[in-house]
Design an enzyme around this catalytic site. Sequence first.
Site, mmCIF file in Angstrom:
data_model
loop_
_atom_site.group_PDB
_atom_site.id
_atom_site.type_symbol
_atom_site.label_atom_id
_atom_site.label_comp_id
_atom_site.label_asym_id
_atom_site.label_seq_id
_atom_site.Cartn_x
_atom_site.Cartn_y
_atom_site.Cartn_z
ATOM 1 N N LYS A 197 25.138 33.721 -10.678
ATOM 2 C CA LYS A 197 24.502 33.665 -11.997
ATOM 3 C C LYS A 197 23.013 33.351 -11.877
ATOM 4 O O LYS A 197 22.186 33.888 -12.627
ATOM 5 C CB LYS A 197 25.203 32.628 -12.877
ATOM 6 C CG LYS A 197 26.629 33.006 -13.260
ATOM 7 C CD LYS A 197 27.248 31.967 -14.180
ATOM 8 C CE LYS A 197 28.659 32.369 -14.589
ATOM 9 N NZ LYS A 197 29.288 31.362 -15.475
ATOM 10 N N THR A 249 23.689 26.107 -30.966
ATOM 11 C CA THR A 249 23.676 25.299 -29.752
ATOM 12 C C THR A 249 24.935 25.582 -28.935
ATOM 13 O O THR A 249 25.681 26.528 -29.214
ATOM 14 C CB THR A 249 23.511 23.804 -30.100
ATOM 15 O OG1 THR A 249 23.310 23.058 -28.913
ATOM 16 C CG2 THR A 249 24.712 23.262 -30.861
ATOM 17 N N ASP A 279 10.855 39.120 -29.389
ATOM 18 C CA ASP A 279 10.621 39.457 -27.979
ATOM 19 C C ASP A 279 11.152 38.372 -27.051
ATOM 20 O O ASP A 279 11.742 38.663 -26.004
ATOM 21 C CB ASP A 279 9.123 39.669 -27.726
ATOM 22 C CG ASP A 279 8.596 40.941 -28.368
ATOM 23 O OD1 ASP A 279 9.418 41.818 -28.715
ATOM 24 O OD2 ASP A 279 7.364 41.064 -28.534
ATOM 25 N N ARG A 319 25.736 26.077 -9.766
ATOM 26 C CA ARG A 319 26.997 25.889 -9.046
ATOM 27 C C ARG A 319 27.580 27.239 -8.621
ATOM 28 O O ARG A 319 28.150 27.372 -7.542
ATOM 29 C CB ARG A 319 27.989 25.145 -9.943
ATOM 30 C CG ARG A 319 29.218 24.629 -9.226
ATOM 31 C CD ARG A 319 30.230 24.145 -10.259
ATOM 32 N NE ARG A 319 29.703 23.079 -11.088
ATOM 33 C CZ ARG A 319 29.919 21.785 -10.863
ATOM 34 N NH1 ARG A 319 30.624 21.411 -9.813
ATOM 35 N NH2 ARG A 319 29.431 20.874 -11.680
ATOM 36 N N GLY A 333 23.018 29.022 -17.618
ATOM 37 C CA GLY A 333 23.617 29.406 -18.890
ATOM 38 C C GLY A 333 22.571 29.729 -19.938
ATOM 39 O O GLY A 333 21.407 30.022 -19.619
ATOM 40 N N LYS A 354 21.248 15.879 -33.736
ATOM 41 C CA LYS A 354 20.209 15.228 -34.530
ATOM 42 C C LYS A 354 19.341 16.253 -35.269
ATOM 43 O O LYS A 354 18.342 15.886 -35.894
ATOM 44 C CB LYS A 354 19.334 14.347 -33.642
ATOM 45 C CG LYS A 354 20.064 13.133 -33.075
ATOM 46 C CD LYS A 354 20.588 12.228 -34.187
ATOM 47 C CE LYS A 354 21.343 11.034 -33.635
ATOM 48 N NZ LYS A 354 21.912 10.201 -34.715
ATOM 49 N N SER A 355 19.721 17.522 -35.216
ATOM 50 C CA SER A 355 18.938 18.543 -35.919
ATOM 51 C C SER A 355 18.844 18.282 -37.422
ATOM 52 O O SER A 355 17.769 18.469 -38.014
ATOM 53 C CB SER A 355 19.518 19.937 -35.650
ATOM 54 O OG SER A 355 19.308 20.310 -34.305
ATOM 55 N N LYS A 391 25.133 30.446 -27.582
ATOM 56 C CA LYS A 391 23.839 31.132 -27.572
ATOM 57 C C LYS A 391 23.937 32.586 -27.112
ATOM 58 O O LYS A 391 23.169 33.437 -27.574
ATOM 59 C CB LYS A 391 22.837 30.358 -26.723
ATOM 60 C CG LYS A 391 22.478 29.007 -27.338
ATOM 61 C CD LYS A 391 21.452 28.251 -26.529
ATOM 62 C CE LYS A 391 21.173 26.896 -27.181
ATOM 63 N NZ LYS A 391 20.127 26.136 -26.449
#
Length: 277
Positions: free
Chosen positions: A156, A61, A77, A152, A129, A15-16, A65
Amino acid sequence: MDTYAVIGNPITHSKSPFIHTQFAQQTGRSMCYTTLLAPLDGFERTVTTFRENGGIGLNITVPFKFEAYALATRLTDRARAAHAVNTFRFEQENEILGDNTDGVGLVRDITINLDFALPGKHVLLMGAGGAASGVILPLLQQKPGLLAIANRTPDKAIALQQQFVNHGNITGGHYQDFIGQQFDLIINATSASLHNALPPIPADLFHGTALVYDMLYSSKLTPFLEFASTQGVTNLVDGTGMLVEQAAESFLLWHGIRPETQNVIRQLRDELHLHAS
């Protein structure tokens, strides 16, 4: 006319373009904003082609990224802290400025639009993520009592804990590691809702939670928010407000003016419900 786009895979749901069209009308800017589907192995190639064809800036998106972070030649920054980029501004000499507006968008939606104070609160952030890494520093800057990252793959989450350990009280681990703890706010930064799936969160973690937030947006409750509702949580919010607020920050980076967001959030909710009916 200046050309901008949002790049991702998948991207047709975005919807951007609707949001930035509203911003352009509101501020009297002449711009074209569209969607750009990049092959999973062709992000850099797609960006280069878009720029060569006169593109001025991009929103980035899922799932690009981290690749955007690597491709940027200069970083703000907040993008440097996040190790993830969701906004490009193309500059002279083939420079690409990378920014990350996700965190400020999330925090503005929670603290201003929802009037939810974060200082001293215990917050659970699900996922490790690019979406999660982009919001950690802005969340910590609000001085929560604890920011716990559940993933999960716990390694990470622990890596993100170590990355931001000097910025506040932060911990990381598997979902099961936090059973028995109570959180004021739970944020879903996984992409599970995009695939109509549910993250592996134990029902126990919703006990006593005041606000449950899914960073993805939908015309109806996401599977994650539906599950939270079955656990007795009544304050359920999707990422519509965050999407508009982070878009306003991108618009500011490109045009030097931050558009008003309240009306656009309402318009976007109307748009989502219109297309769902």
